[in-house]
Scaffold this motif. Structure first.
Motif, PDB file in Angstrom:
ATOM      1  N   ASN A   1       0.814  -1.214   0.000  1.00  0.00           N
ATOM      2  CA  ASN A   1       0.000   0.000   0.000  1.00  0.00           C
ATOM      3  C   ASN A   1       0.846   1.262   0.000  1.00  0.00           C
ATOM      4  O   ASN A   1       0.538   2.214  -0.702  1.00  0.00           O
ATOM      5  N   ASN A   2       1.916   1.250   0.760  1.00  0.00           N
ATOM      6  CA  ASN A   2       2.796   2.416   0.760  1.00  0.00           C
ATOM      7  C   ASN A   2       3.392   2.622  -0.614  1.00  0.00           C
ATOM      8  O   ASN A   2       3.518   3.752  -1.084  1.00  0.00           O
ATOM      9  N   PHE A   3       3.746   1.514  -1.234  1.00  0.00           N
ATOM     10  CA  PHE A   3       4.339   1.609  -2.558  1.00  0.00           C
ATOM     11  C   PHE A   3       3.343   2.250  -3.529  1.00  0.00           C
ATOM     12  O   PHE A   3       3.671   3.190  -4.248  1.00  0.00           O
ATOM     13  N   ILE A   4       2.104   1.736  -3.496  1.00  0.00           N
ATOM     14  CA  ILE A   4       1.111   2.224  -4.461  1.00  0.00           C
ATOM     15  C   ILE A   4       0.720   3.670  -4.184  1.00  0.00           C
ATOM     16  O   ILE A   4       0.706   4.512  -5.070  1.00  0.00           O
ATOM     17  N   PHE A   5       0.416   3.950  -2.901  1.00  0.00           N
ATOM     18  CA  PHE A   5      -0.157   5.271  -2.607  1.00  0.00           C
ATOM     19  C   PHE A   5       0.885   6.352  -2.332  1.00  0.00           C
ATOM     20  O   PHE A   5       0.596   7.523  -2.424  1.00  0.00           O
ATOM     21  N   ASP A   6       2.078   5.928  -1.967  1.00  0.00           N
ATOM     22  CA  ASP A   6       3.068   6.964  -1.700  1.00  0.00           C
ATOM     23  C   ASP A   6       4.122   7.026  -2.796  1.00  0.00           C
ATOM     24  O   ASP A   6       4.256   8.022  -3.481  1.00  0.00           O
ATOM     25  N   GLU A   7       4.822   5.905  -2.986  1.00  0.00           N
ATOM     26  CA  GLU A   7       5.951   5.935  -3.914  1.00  0.00           C
ATOM     27  C   GLU A   7       5.523   6.041  -5.372  1.00  0.00           C
ATOM     28  O   GLU A   7       6.163   6.701  -6.165  1.00  0.00           O
ATOM     29  N   LEU A   8       4.446   5.376  -5.709  1.00  0.00           N
ATOM     30  CA  LEU A   8       4.091   5.274  -7.125  1.00  0.00           C
ATOM     31  C   LEU A   8       3.139   6.371  -7.614  1.00  0.00           C
ATOM     32  O   LEU A   8       3.166   6.748  -8.779  1.00  0.00           O
ATOM     33  N   LEU A   9       2.304   6.858  -6.703  1.00  0.00           N
ATOM     34  CA  LEU A   9       1.236   7.783  -7.118  1.00  0.00           C
ATOM     35  C   LEU A   9       1.784   9.025  -7.842  1.00  0.00           C
ATOM     36  O   LEU A   9       1.328   9.353  -8.950  1.00  0.00           O
ATOM     37  N   THR A  10       2.762   9.697  -7.232  1.00  0.00           N
ATOM     38  CA  THR A  10       3.293  10.919  -7.836  1.00  0.00           C
ATOM     39  C   THR A  10       3.957  10.639  -9.188  1.00  0.00           C
ATOM     40  O   THR A  10       3.640  11.306 -10.175  1.00  0.00           O
ATOM     41  N   PRO A  11       4.854   9.637  -9.281  1.00  0.00           N
ATOM     42  CA  PRO A  11       5.452   9.364 -10.590  1.00  0.00           C
ATOM     43  C   PRO A  11       4.413   9.031 -11.665  1.00  0.00           C
ATOM     44  O   PRO A  11       4.572   9.452 -12.810  1.00  0.00           O
ATOM     45  N   VAL A  12       3.333   8.321 -11.287  1.00  0.00           N
ATOM     46  CA  VAL A  12       2.335   7.957 -12.307  1.00  0.00           C
ATOM     47  C   VAL A  12       1.614   9.211 -12.808  1.00  0.00           C
ATOM     48  O   VAL A  12       1.453   9.405 -14.013  1.00  0.00           O
ATOM     49  N   LEU A  13       1.229  10.086 -11.869  1.00  0.00           N
ATOM     50  CA  LEU A  13       0.563  11.327 -12.278  1.00  0.00           C
ATOM     51  C   LEU A  13       1.516  12.187 -13.103  1.00  0.00           C
ATOM     52  O   LEU A  13       1.140  12.738 -14.144  1.00  0.00           O
ATOM     53  N   SER A  14       2.769  12.277 -12.659  1.00  0.00           N
ATOM     54  CA  SER A  14       3.760  13.068 -13.404  1.00  0.00           C
ATOM     55  C   SER A  14       3.935  12.478 -14.790  1.00  0.00           C
ATOM     56  O   SER A  14       4.083  13.215 -15.773  1.00  0.00           O
ATOM     57  N   PHE A  15       3.951  11.151 -14.858  1.00  0.00           N
ATOM     58  CA  PHE A  15       4.118  10.450 -16.129  1.00  0.00           C
ATOM     59  C   PHE A  15       3.052  10.928 -17.136  1.00  0.00           C
ATOM     60  O   PHE A  15       3.373  11.302 -18.260  1.00  0.00           O
ATOM     61  N   ILE A  16       1.788  10.963 -16.678  1.00  0.00           N
ATOM     62  CA  ILE A  16       0.697  11.350 -17.582  1.00  0.00           C
ATOM     63  C   ILE A  16       0.862  12.814 -18.026  1.00  0.00           C
ATOM     64  O   ILE A  16       0.832  13.132 -19.204  1.00  0.00           O
ATOM     65  N   VAL A  17       1.108  13.690 -17.024  1.00  0.00           N
ATOM     66  CA  VAL A  17       1.223  15.114 -17.343  1.00  0.00           C
ATOM     67  C   VAL A  17       2.454  15.373 -18.227  1.00  0.00           C
ATOM     68  O   VAL A  17       2.391  16.108 -19.214  1.00  0.00           O
ATOM     69  N   LEU A  18       3.553  14.711 -17.888  1.00  0.00           N
ATOM     70  CA  LEU A  18       4.788  14.912 -18.663  1.00  0.00           C
ATOM     71  C   LEU A  18       4.629  14.420 -20.100  1.00  0.00           C
ATOM     72  O   LEU A  18       5.182  15.014 -21.021  1.00  0.00           O
ATOM     73  N   LEU A  19       3.875  13.338 -20.268  1.00  0.00           N
ATOM     74  CA  LEU A  19       3.659  12.829 -21.622  1.00  0.00           C
ATOM     75  C   LEU A  19       2.956  13.880 -22.483  1.00  0.00           C
ATOM     76  O   LEU A  19       3.367  14.141 -23.613  1.00  0.00           O
ATOM     77  N   VAL A  20       1.888  14.470 -21.909  1.00  0.00           N
ATOM     78  CA  VAL A  20       1.141  15.488 -22.648  1.00  0.00           C
ATOM     79  C   VAL A  20       2.065  16.672 -22.953  1.00  0.00           C
ATOM     80  O   VAL A  20       2.116  17.179 -24.073  1.00  0.00           O
ATOM     81  N   PHE A  21       2.837  17.070 -21.928  1.00  0.00           N
ATOM     82  CA  PHE A  21       3.769  18.190 -22.055  1.00  0.00           C
ATOM     83  C   PHE A  21       4.804  17.905 -23.145  1.00  0.00           C
ATOM     84  O   PHE A  21       5.035  18.703 -24.055  1.00  0.00           O
ATOM     85  N   ALA A  22       5.405  16.702 -23.100  1.00  0.00           N
ATOM     86  CA  ALA A  22       6.469  16.350 -24.038  1.00  0.00           C
ATOM     87  C   ALA A  22       5.914  16.228 -25.465  1.00  0.00           C
ATOM     88  O   ALA A  22       6.566  16.627 -26.430  1.00  0.00           O
ATOM     89  N   TRP A  23       4.724  15.670 -25.556  1.00  0.00           N
ATOM     90  CA  TRP A  23       4.073  15.486 -26.865  1.00  0.00           C
ATOM     91  C   TRP A  23       3.967  16.825 -27.604  1.00  0.00           C
ATOM     92  O   TRP A  23       4.141  16.898 -28.808  1.00  0.00           O
ATOM     93  N   ASN A  24       3.705  17.878 -26.840  1.00  0.00           N
ATOM     94  CA  ASN A  24       3.579  19.212 -27.378  1.00  0.00           C
ATOM     95  C   ASN A  24       4.837  19.681 -28.079  1.00  0.00           C
ATOM     96  O   ASN A  24       4.790  20.455 -29.030  1.00  0.00           O
ATOM     97  N   TYR A  25       6.014  19.248 -27.553  1.00  0.00           N
ATOM     98  CA  TYR A  25       7.283  19.686 -28.124  1.00  0.00           C
ATOM     99  C   TYR A  25       7.723  18.798 -29.281  1.00  0.00           C
ATOM    100  O   TYR A  25       8.237  19.269 -30.278  1.00  0.00           O
ATOM    101  N   SER A  26       7.546  17.489 -29.077  1.00  0.00           N
ATOM    102  CA  SER A  26       7.919  16.562 -30.152  1.00  0.00           C
ATOM    103  C   SER A  26       7.245  15.218 -29.933  1.00  0.00           C
ATOM    104  O   SER A  26       7.614  14.478 -29.009  1.00  0.00           O
TER     105      SER A  26
END
Ligand SMILES: Nc1ncnc2c1ncn2[C@@H]1O[C@H](COP(=O)(O)OP(=O)(O)OP(=O)(O)O)[C@@H](O)[C@H]1O
Ligand SMILES: [Mg+2]
Length: 586
Positions: free
Chosen positions: A141-166
């Motif tokens: 649970n710590n892994f899912i809700f603490d360690e993984l949650l932020t990277p997964v959300l960042s992953f989605i946002v960063l993908l959209v952000f990066a897609w915009n550039y190339s």
């Protein structure tokens, strides 16, 4: 895996909803951290392009270079501080309380398992299973809700952000993921059997250690230390060998470095895009900079699969035990009575611990209120089994047992047992003070009440001579007390409960005549004015009973009084003849 995974995640959700405001704060922090993790590469790109512009003396940057550098610094440092805060919040509000909650849940489940589950298992092994499962639940649970949650959300946002550039470079960053996932799946499947075997070996190790500690007197008296040591050494070798095989597979998996592969792909494709002037140098370097962060959740997940595997096995091993529905359950709206008359009827009772072997057969017996019944018979004839059935530790295979004319299975389970006071064959005492051991039968009893029953049980004499009297500690399983002393403490414990029915499973150990007399007096006080079922090995106990029931191989051979049975029952007569010095030979 997914089923167990969901089960694990579900344990955590109530903890989130319990602390609503903290949870909101937690998710707000997470969103800010995600935003900062996108702002970081943005400022980075702007700074690089700004530098190049200064160098080339052109001025096409969106924001001034020095502001871009300041923005990058604030975003990076802010991210760090907020992540630390979020980590602290998570552990304090969720992680630690979750650990305690899960331990309590698991313990409660185990406490309510059928007695059969405890008899068939080593206690050390159960202990290890609980410890493992609690650890596993919290870690996942710590892994899912603490360690993984932020990277997964960042992953989605960063993908959209990066897609915009190339979009080309974005796809190039992700190209390696399917290969990595395939390798992870292969390693998981290949190592699973070894991981399971290794866990099982570890559980056995703790089972064995617990068993040895429980029987330490036997171990030491038979010079069993080298044997016990080699047993645990051998088991740990098995655990090690399987663990090693698992590790080898995962080491091979670790050879694979997603980031480097992705970086090379980006540089190669980026080179052509640069030549084609489709991207700026800042964009290419920015991709190099964020590739770690884009791939972070994937890396984290893949690297954690090995731990997941262990955690899921740990959780599964306990849930295989705790998920069983107990066979002995209290009926909804079962009978509850504050006092009972104390009559017991057994009708055509059959029962076997194993299906193919009956322990008691076709038992018909009526015990009137206040009657004293002795059960006698050779070892293994089914005496203790009958006592266990009377308290519904097991259900009869066929037939019925009635208490106050109501089938045991219709009684409220806790209420049913509240009417019984028992002294079992092995007088298990807790590693606690004498007063606590006695008042286990009535938890709010004061010293006066405890002393009163101890006097009646003839335990007061020896307790009073101890330096700390009722506050003296009894060793684990009562080893600091003699057999006769333990019996009298157990008698006092049964007596303080003031039950209507008493079950006494006499220990076979021989007592000297003075102790025997004291125990006998204690027993007389305990059974006075109560229905009593006495499993007796001593004729002194049996003779005064209203009825003696002779059991042989699970059957009732004869029922009657001492004088009658001597004449009519050859088995009983033989037992009496064989008895020497007041004890029945086994
Ligand atoms: N938990 C168990 N699982 C399987 N078989 C059991 C279990 N407990 C007892 N038995 C078997 O059931 C039969 C009756 O055992 P029980 O303990 O009732 O005998 P007993 O008359 O109390 O003997 P003793 O005088 O030695 O205490 C025996 O054959 C015994 O091996
Ligand atoms: Mg017995």
């Amino acid at each position: 895996m997914s089923n167990h995974m969901w089960q694990i995640i579900k344990t955590f959700l109530p903890i989130f909803s319990k602390h609503k405001w903290w949870t909101i704060l937690y998710f707000v922090l997470t969103i800010i951290i995600v935003a900062l993790s996108v702002a970081q590469p943005y400022f980075y790109k702007e700074a690089i392009d700004g530098f190049i512009n200064i160098f080339q003396k052109t001025d096409s940057a969106l924001i001034p270079t020095h502001l871009a550098i300041l923005g990058w610094f604030i975003a990076s440092y802010g991210n760090n501080i907020l992540s630390a805060l979020k980590g602290w919040l998570f552990w304090d509000i969720y992680g630690n309380p979750a650990y305690i909650q899960m331990l309590k849940d698991q313990y409660n489940k185990i406490l309510h398992l059928d007695i059969r589950e405890f008899i068939d298992r080593k206690h050390g092994e159960l202990l290890k299973l609980v410890d493992n499962a609690t650890d596993a639940l919290v870690s996942i649970n710590n892994f899912i809700f603490d360690e993984l949650l932020t990277p997964v959300l960042s992953f989605i946002v960063l993908l959209v952000f990066a897609w915009n550039y190339s979009w080309q470079l974005t796809l190039a960053s992700l190209a390696i993921i399917p290969f990595h996932a395939l390798l992870a799946w292969y390693s998981y499947r290949k190592s699973e059997q070894y991981a399971k075997k290794s866990r099982t070996a570890w559980n056995k190790i703790f089972g064995r250690i617990g068993d040895t500690f429980n029987n330490i007197i036997t171990t030491k008296s038979f010079h069993g230390e080298p044997y016990e040591f080699s047993e645990v050494s051998n088991l740990s070798l098995v655990a090690y060998q399987h663990q090693s095989k698992t590790n080898r597979i995962w080491t091979f998996f670790d050879f694979f470095d997603v980031n480097t592969f992705a970086f090379v792909t980006i540089i190669v494709i980026g080179y052509f895009l640069l030549l084609d002037q489709q991207i700026t140098v800042g964009t290419l370097l920015m991709f190099g900079n964020i590739i770690n962060r884009i791939l972070a959740p994937i890396n984290l997940l893949m690297k954690s699969i090995k731990n997941f595997q262990t955690h899921i096995i740990k959780f599964k091993q306990l849930s295989e035990i705790t998920d069983q529905t107990p066979q002995i359950i209290s009926p909804v709206d079962g009978y509850k009575k504050s006092t009972i008359v104390g009559s017991i009827v057994l009708r055509n009772v059959n029962f076997g611990y194993k299906e193919d072997k009956a322990a008691v057969k076709n038992i018909n017996l009526t015990i009137h209120p206040g009657e004293k019944i002795a059960l006698i018979g050779h070892s293994g004839s089914g005496k203790s089994t009958l006592a266990l059935l009377l308290m519904r530790f097991y259900d009869v295979s066929s037939g019925e047992i009635l208490l106050d004319n109501i089938d045991l299975r219709k009684w409220d389970y806790d209420n049913l047992r509240s009417h019984f006071g028992v002294v079992w064959q092995e007088n298990m005492l807790f590693h606690d003070t004498l007063i606590n051991n006695i008042r286990y039968g009535k938890q709010d009893a004061n010293l006066e009440e405890v002393t009163e029953v101890a006097k009646k049980a003839h335990a007061h004499e020896f307790i009073n001579e101890l330096r700390q009297k009722y506050d003296s500690l009894v060793g684990e399983r009562g080893v600091k007390l003699s057999g006769g002393e333990k019996q009298r403490v157990a008698i006092a414990r049964a007596m303080i409960k003031n039950p209507e029915i008493v079950i006494l499973d006499e220990a076979t150990s021989a007592l000297d005549s003075k102790t025997e007399q004291l125990v006998q007096k204690g027993i007389e006080n305990l059974i006075k004015d109560r229905t009593a079922i006495i499993i007796a090995h001593r004729l002194s106990t049996v003779q005064h009973c209203d009825k003696i029931v002779v059991l042989e191989k699970g059957n009732i051979l004869a029922v009657g009084k001492h004088q009658e049975l001597v004449k009519t029952c050859p088995t009983y007569n033989e037992m009496v003849q064989l008895q020497s010095h007041g004890f029945l030979n086994e």
